[in-house]
Design an enzyme around this catalytic site. Structure first.
Site, PDB file in Angstrom:
ATOM      1  N   THR A   1       0.867  -1.180   0.000  1.00 41.91           N
ATOM      2  CA  THR A   1       0.000   0.000   0.000  1.00 41.91           C
ATOM      3  C   THR A   1       0.904   1.230   0.000  1.00 41.91           C
ATOM      4  OG1 THR A   1       0.017   0.136   2.383  1.00 41.91           O
ATOM      5  CG2 THR A   1      -1.713  -1.203   1.414  1.00 41.91           C
ATOM      6  N   LYS A   7     -13.509  17.775   9.642  1.00 37.78           N
ATOM      7  CA  LYS A   7     -14.331  17.750  10.858  1.00 37.78           C
ATOM      8  C   LYS A   7     -14.586  19.176  11.309  1.00 37.78           C
ATOM      9  CE  LYS A   7     -12.987  13.138  12.052  1.00 37.78           C
ATOM     10  NZ  LYS A   7     -11.690  12.638  11.614  1.00 37.78           N
ATOM     11  N   TRP A  29     -19.178  16.142   9.940  1.00 39.97           N
ATOM     12  CA  TRP A  29     -18.228  15.788   8.893  1.00 39.97           C
ATOM     13  C   TRP A  29     -18.613  16.401   7.550  1.00 39.97           C
ATOM     14  CZ3 TRP A  29     -16.879   9.849   9.539  1.00 39.97           C
ATOM     15  CH2 TRP A  29     -16.268   9.668  10.791  1.00 39.97           C
ATOM     16  N   GLU A  52      -5.727  -3.917  -0.755  1.00 48.41           N
ATOM     17  CA  GLU A  52      -6.100  -5.019   0.143  1.00 48.41           C
ATOM     18  C   GLU A  52      -7.256  -5.857  -0.375  1.00 48.41           C
ATOM     19  OE1 GLU A  52      -5.391  -1.943   1.027  1.00 48.41           O
ATOM     20  OE2 GLU A  52      -4.547  -1.788   3.035  1.00 48.41           O
TER      21      GLU A  52
END
Ligand code: ADP
Length: 546
Positions: free
Chosen positions: A189, A443, A448, A334
């Protein structure tokens, strides 16, 4: 409980080598076309890819490489890279794709973590390898993916030209007989938080992932397809395309080192490509080229766009101007990487115009083989109401169960759920929409704000080439959004014009507090905006509202 009666069917191991065997036997003459690193277009077919992969396997064995060894590749998408993957897995070794656009130090770190023994490297990346090879003690052999005529001078001891090296073996070889659960590939990754982590694909996960990828409700590949993976093999397992195309005998068209709009368009048209896949940045470049030249896309039918949220303007241009079906997809290294794909279901089949574009902003549905859920921070399931957003978790036979070397186990729970680090909502039809990466979400006053939604809207402005939204510290609200814009060549949009453009399209409190103009945005090796770097660049930025 009584022991279950066992089925009496064959155990036919799901091996990657069976995929290329099938392609060579049943689709042997199907073309594999590449723009070579040396320049000219190169044409081969599955029969010869397999024959050369067999040679490569035999030659690797003679080099002392064996089952379980990691063999690195630092290469563009070409027939040689494809052969290398199959030859490597054919002796039970593991193809380890390196992302050449990472910092040299990071590449060296990754190679040392993987303990790569041999590397196949393209001419383009030789200078990078020359820098890092001395700090990778496990590396004993360098094979440069070219022929003797193009082999340059190099400081790398014992480096050889691929074609000459390969010619030292013949194809009289049998693929190693291994278990389907053996490792086949390794991809790290990008490591935006902490060190990169290795995802270790198995033969079985790759083959199952391909079965899923070829289906009509996924990539919809068949022997009639002419598929161009623009997404590099070194990005998230190459989106599995190196296995799904041969599995069905789809012709492959590989762009090699050139991914600019003109080069991509040239291959799309001269090779009559029907299917392609890449991150949005690539498509922004192509569409810009089409705008400037008035060129068309007569053969292209379907494009899979993922890796980052697909801007609405891209979907609109493909669908409405060029009649190309956009499949917006979500996935991760993944997840092999397909996680969800946005294809039509009966419930949405009648959507048209803006409503259809709205729908296509979502990342789509999970195919069989991917289970998903959204939870709050206490791992409690959240409702699929298309509004409540939470942590996206997935599991399935082509989802990682852990990282190479046992790192980062905290993202896998005991029931197999992998916490993706993405924040999403899911509607009653099972359509998932990413609202942010957990670490990119803004935030503001405990609420959010989705940076992705704001970016998608901003790139819809005719003067904007690219846009990113980041949270900047604010004394009262904790964070407020800052819109960072790269104007199109020759255009100079103003702050006021851009904010007015957003007005009415978003909740008032989502409105960015300011707009900054830059010449370019930092990108990751796979063309995504590097938010971490961008936040670093703007860490001392003072908002006018602060
Ligand atoms: P990297 O960490 O290098 O970006 P990945 O390719 O594994 O590596 O990135 C996966 C991440 O990319 C996902 O977790 C998600 O945040 C983002 N992503 C992928 N596809 C989409 C999409 N269609 N829309 C929004 N974000 C996406």
């Amino acid at each position: 409980m009584q022991a279950p009666l066992q089925g009496l069917m064959q155990h036919w191991p799901l091996l990657c080598t069976k995929v290329i065997d099938h392609a060579a036997i049943h689709h042997g003459r199907r073309e594999v076309i590449s723009r070579s690193v040396e320049g000219p277009i190169h044409r081969t077919d599955y029969a010869s890819v397999r024959a050369r992969a067999l040679r490569l396997a035999k030659r690797l064995e003679r080099e002392g490489i064996g089952a379980g060894d990691r063999v690195a590749t630092m290469a563009w998408n070409t027939w040689r890279h494809l052969e290398a993957w199959y030859g490597i897995v054919g002796i039970g070794a593991i193809y380890h794709t390196l992302n050449p656009r990472l910092f040299p130090d990071q590449i060296a770190w990754i190679m040392n973590d993987a303990e790569d023994r041999l590397i196949f490297v393209d001419l383009t990346f030789l200078p990078i390898l020359e820098k890092i090879a001395p700090s990778v003690p496990s590396l004993t052999k360098v094979v440069v993916l070219t022929d003797a005529a193009h082999m340059p001078e190099t400081s790398l001891p014992g480096a050889v030209a691929y074609e000459a090296w390969l010619a030292e073996a013949d194809e009289d070889f049998r693929w190693v007989d291994i278990d389907e659960t053996a490792a086949a590939g390794l991809c790290y990754t990008s490591g935006t938080t902490g060190n990169p982590k290795g995802v270790l694909y198995s033969h079985r996960s790759n083959v199952l992932h391909s079965f899923i990828a070829i289906a009509p409700d996924a990539m919809n590949l068949s022997s009639m397809s002419r598929a161009m993976p623009v997404v590099p093999l070194f990005h998230a397992n190459g989106w599995g395309i190196a296995f799904s195309c041969p599995m069905v005998g789809a012709a492959m068209v590989m762009p090699g080192p050139k991914m600019d709009g003109a080069s991509i368009h040239e291959l799309l048209s001269t090779e009559r490509v029907t299917f392609t896949a890449a991150v949005p940045t690539v498509w922004l470049m192509l569409l810009d080229h089409l705008d400037r030249t008035g060129a068309d896309l007569p053969d292209l039918k379907r494009v899979v766009i993922g890796g980052a949220a697909c801007p609405r303007v891209v979907t609109k241009a493909f669908e409405e101007r060029f009649g190309v079906e956009v499949v917006h997809a979500w996935g991760m290294t993944e997840t092999s990487p397909l996680g969800t794909l946005n294809v039509q279901k009966p419930e949405t089949a009648d959507l048209k115009g803006e409503a259809l574009l709205d729908h296509k902003q979502a990342q789509g549905q999970a195919p069989f083989g991917v289970e998903m859920r959204i939870t709050d921070d206490e791992n409690r399931d959240l409702p699929w109401d298309g509004q409540t957003f939470g942590r996206l978790k997935v599991r399935g036979p082509h989802v990682a169960a852990g990282y190479y070397g046992g790192k980062g186990t905290e993202v896998f729970d005991e029931e197999g759920w992998f916490d993706t680090g993405d924040v999403a909502h899911i509607d009653a039809n099972g359509t998932m929409r990413i609202t942010d990466r957990a670490k990119d979400v803004i935030k503001s006053g405990g609420e959010w704000i989705s940076s992705i939604d704001l970016e998608n809207l901003a790139v819809g402005h005719p003067d904007v080439a690219e846009a990113a939204v980041i949270g900047v510290a604010h004394p009262r609200w904790d964070e407020r959004p800052l819109l960072v814009v790269v104007p199109k060549d020759g255009k100079a949009p103003t702050r006021e014009a851009l904010l007015a453009f957003l007005d009415g399209k978003i909740a008032k409190w989502w409105m960015p507090d300011d707009v900054a103009f830059v010449d370019e945005l930092p990108h990751t090796a796979t063309g995504k905006i590097q938010k971490l770097e961008l936040r670093r660049q703007f860490k001392d930025y003072r908002l006018p509202t602060a």
